[in-house]
Write a protein that holds these residues in place. Sequence first.
Motif, short mmCIF file in Angstrom:
data_model
loop_
_atom_site.label_atom_id
_atom_site.label_comp_id
_atom_site.label_asym_id
_atom_site.label_seq_id
_atom_site.Cartn_x
_atom_site.Cartn_y
_atom_site.Cartn_z
N LEU A 1 1.28 -5.62 -10.02
CA LEU A 1 1.82 -4.46 -10.71
C LEU A 1 2.30 -3.41 -9.73
O LEU A 1 3.39 -2.84 -9.88
CB LEU A 1 0.74 -3.87 -11.63
CG LEU A 1 1.15 -2.61 -12.42
CD1 LEU A 1 2.31 -2.93 -13.36
CD2 LEU A 1 -0.04 -2.06 -13.20
N TYR A 2 1.51 -3.16 -8.69
CA TYR A 2 1.84 -2.11 -7.72
C TYR A 2 3.10 -2.46 -6.94
O TYR A 2 4.04 -1.67 -6.85
CB TYR A 2 0.66 -1.91 -6.78
CG TYR A 2 0.86 -0.81 -5.75
CD1 TYR A 2 0.70 0.53 -6.09
CD2 TYR A 2 1.23 -1.12 -4.44
CE1 TYR A 2 0.89 1.54 -5.15
CE2 TYR A 2 1.42 -0.12 -3.50
CZ TYR A 2 1.25 1.21 -3.87
OH TYR A 2 1.44 2.19 -2.94
N PHE A 3 3.14 -3.67 -6.38
CA PHE A 3 4.27 -4.02 -5.52
C PHE A 3 5.52 -4.38 -6.32
O PHE A 3 6.63 -4.34 -5.78
CB PHE A 3 3.87 -5.16 -4.58
CG PHE A 3 2.89 -4.72 -3.54
CD1 PHE A 3 3.22 -3.75 -2.61
CD2 PHE A 3 1.61 -5.25 -3.50
CE1 PHE A 3 2.31 -3.31 -1.66
CE2 PHE A 3 0.69 -4.83 -2.56
CZ PHE A 3 1.04 -3.86 -1.63
N ASN A 4 5.36 -4.71 -7.58
CA ASN A 4 6.52 -4.92 -8.43
C ASN A 4 7.30 -3.64 -8.65
O ASN A 4 8.47 -3.66 -9.03
CB ASN A 4 6.09 -5.52 -9.77
CG ASN A 4 7.26 -6.04 -10.58
OD1 ASN A 4 8.09 -6.78 -10.06
ND2 ASN A 4 7.33 -5.67 -11.84
N ARG A 5 6.64 -2.51 -8.40
CA ARG A 5 7.29 -1.21 -8.59
C ARG A 5 7.44 -0.48 -7.25
O ARG A 5 7.47 0.75 -7.20
CB ARG A 5 6.49 -0.37 -9.59
CG ARG A 5 6.32 -1.07 -10.94
CD ARG A 5 5.60 -0.21 -11.96
NE ARG A 5 6.43 0.90 -12.39
CZ ARG A 5 6.03 1.82 -13.27
NH1 ARG A 5 4.84 1.74 -13.82
NH2 ARG A 5 6.86 2.80 -13.62
N SER A 6 7.52 -1.26 -6.17
CA SER A 6 7.69 -0.70 -4.83
C SER A 6 9.01 -1.17 -4.24
O SER A 6 9.46 -2.29 -4.50
CB SER A 6 6.54 -1.14 -3.92
OG SER A 6 5.29 -0.68 -4.38
N LEU A 7 9.62 -0.29 -3.46
CA LEU A 7 10.86 -0.60 -2.76
C LEU A 7 10.53 -0.88 -1.30
O LEU A 7 9.82 -0.10 -0.66
CB LEU A 7 11.83 0.57 -2.86
CG LEU A 7 13.11 0.49 -2.02
CD1 LEU A 7 13.98 -0.67 -2.47
CD2 LEU A 7 13.88 1.80 -2.10
N PHE A 8 11.04 -2.00 -0.78
CA PHE A 8 10.84 -2.35 0.62
C PHE A 8 12.16 -2.19 1.35
O PHE A 8 13.19 -2.73 0.94
CB PHE A 8 10.33 -3.78 0.74
CG PHE A 8 8.92 -3.95 0.22
CD1 PHE A 8 8.69 -4.13 -1.13
CD2 PHE A 8 7.85 -3.92 1.08
CE1 PHE A 8 7.41 -4.26 -1.63
CE2 PHE A 8 6.56 -4.06 0.61
CZ PHE A 8 6.33 -4.24 -0.75
N LEU A 9 12.12 -1.44 2.45
CA LEU A 9 13.32 -1.17 3.23
C LEU A 9 13.10 -1.56 4.69
O LEU A 9 12.01 -1.37 5.23
CB LEU A 9 13.68 0.32 3.19
CG LEU A 9 14.12 0.91 1.84
CD1 LEU A 9 14.23 2.42 1.96
CD2 LEU A 9 15.45 0.32 1.42
#
Length: 359
Positions: free
Chosen positions: A160-168
């Motif tokens: 849930l947490y990483f599904n709503r995180s942006l990785f740059l």
Amino acid sequence: MGLVSAFLLIVIFTVLLHQVTSTTLQSSYNAIFNFGDQYSDTGNFVILAPRALFIGNSPYGETDFNRPTGRASNGRVVLDFIAQSIPLPLIPPYLAQGQDFSKGANFAVARATALDFVFYQKNNIIPTDLPLLNTSLSVQLGWFENLMASLCNTTDACNLYFNRSLFLLGTIGVADYFTFLAVGKTVDYCNSKVPDVVGSITSVAKHMALPGVVPIGCLPRILTIYVSPNVSDYDSIGCLQIYNNISQYHNRILRVAVKQLQIEFPKAVISYADYYEPITKFLANPRLYGFTVNGSPLVACCGGGGPYNYNASAQCGQSGVAACPDPSTVNWDGTVFTEKANSIIANGWRNGAFASPPI
């Protein structure tokens, strides 16, 4: 990279396969995790090596923060503008103590390389002007792995947490080429290592937006150190084409790799974010983009003199070295860019002018 880190990336990437469109993503980002070098570092380098560079001194940070913050600019970097547009707080550097990383963390370190530190040791490629730190991309991913336990503790919670995180990946690779050149390696050698540098990036970055590298031959640092007596070595802007060729080759290979990833994983959002095109456009028509020109758009705002206002013995941040009165120029200190340039680049990444697809 160890098996744990490799497994970690697979887990994150699997989560990202459920993210369908960039429009949906932007409305649901709750955190940003950034990796890279001086173009997106927000303070890690000055914590690791406070005396090794001058970015911890004034006039760095003068425009937006009124103090040095460890950012290699007069103000905000591209990462800051992207965070604020979501909107999220400015993303803290991972090595800072007592920070709240629930909204993300920045692992970027100035002068970080794409290739692992052991490669440089084995090949005796160690510059004398500034020692390399063991902060390569794989090291930064290890830091991320260490942080994970504090962000979530179950598979469902992490999904849930990483599904709503942006990785740059806020660009990486420039330090590799700088290092090769600093120890006397040829341009041909740099080009021979481009596939390795890009491979290091794409092998761990299937879950990120992937920026290309900047036009190295347009940087005041390169223009000063490798000045040529031959007019034909310079392009119409005034950049050294032989060094820009390294950047162009890097970016071509990276674009192909990104397209392959996009085809292989059609449900994931994998962006190629362009640094090269906006910078060359700014330099070719600075006033069109609202930049001030101090004699030439290739001249750095902050530096110790010379045709391009770059002097290795009197660099920005050293005592007695001042910034230009109006920092609305393209280049800040000979290597990195001003807050104004970073703002336009970030906007182009968001709206698609300089990114495909938009971030």
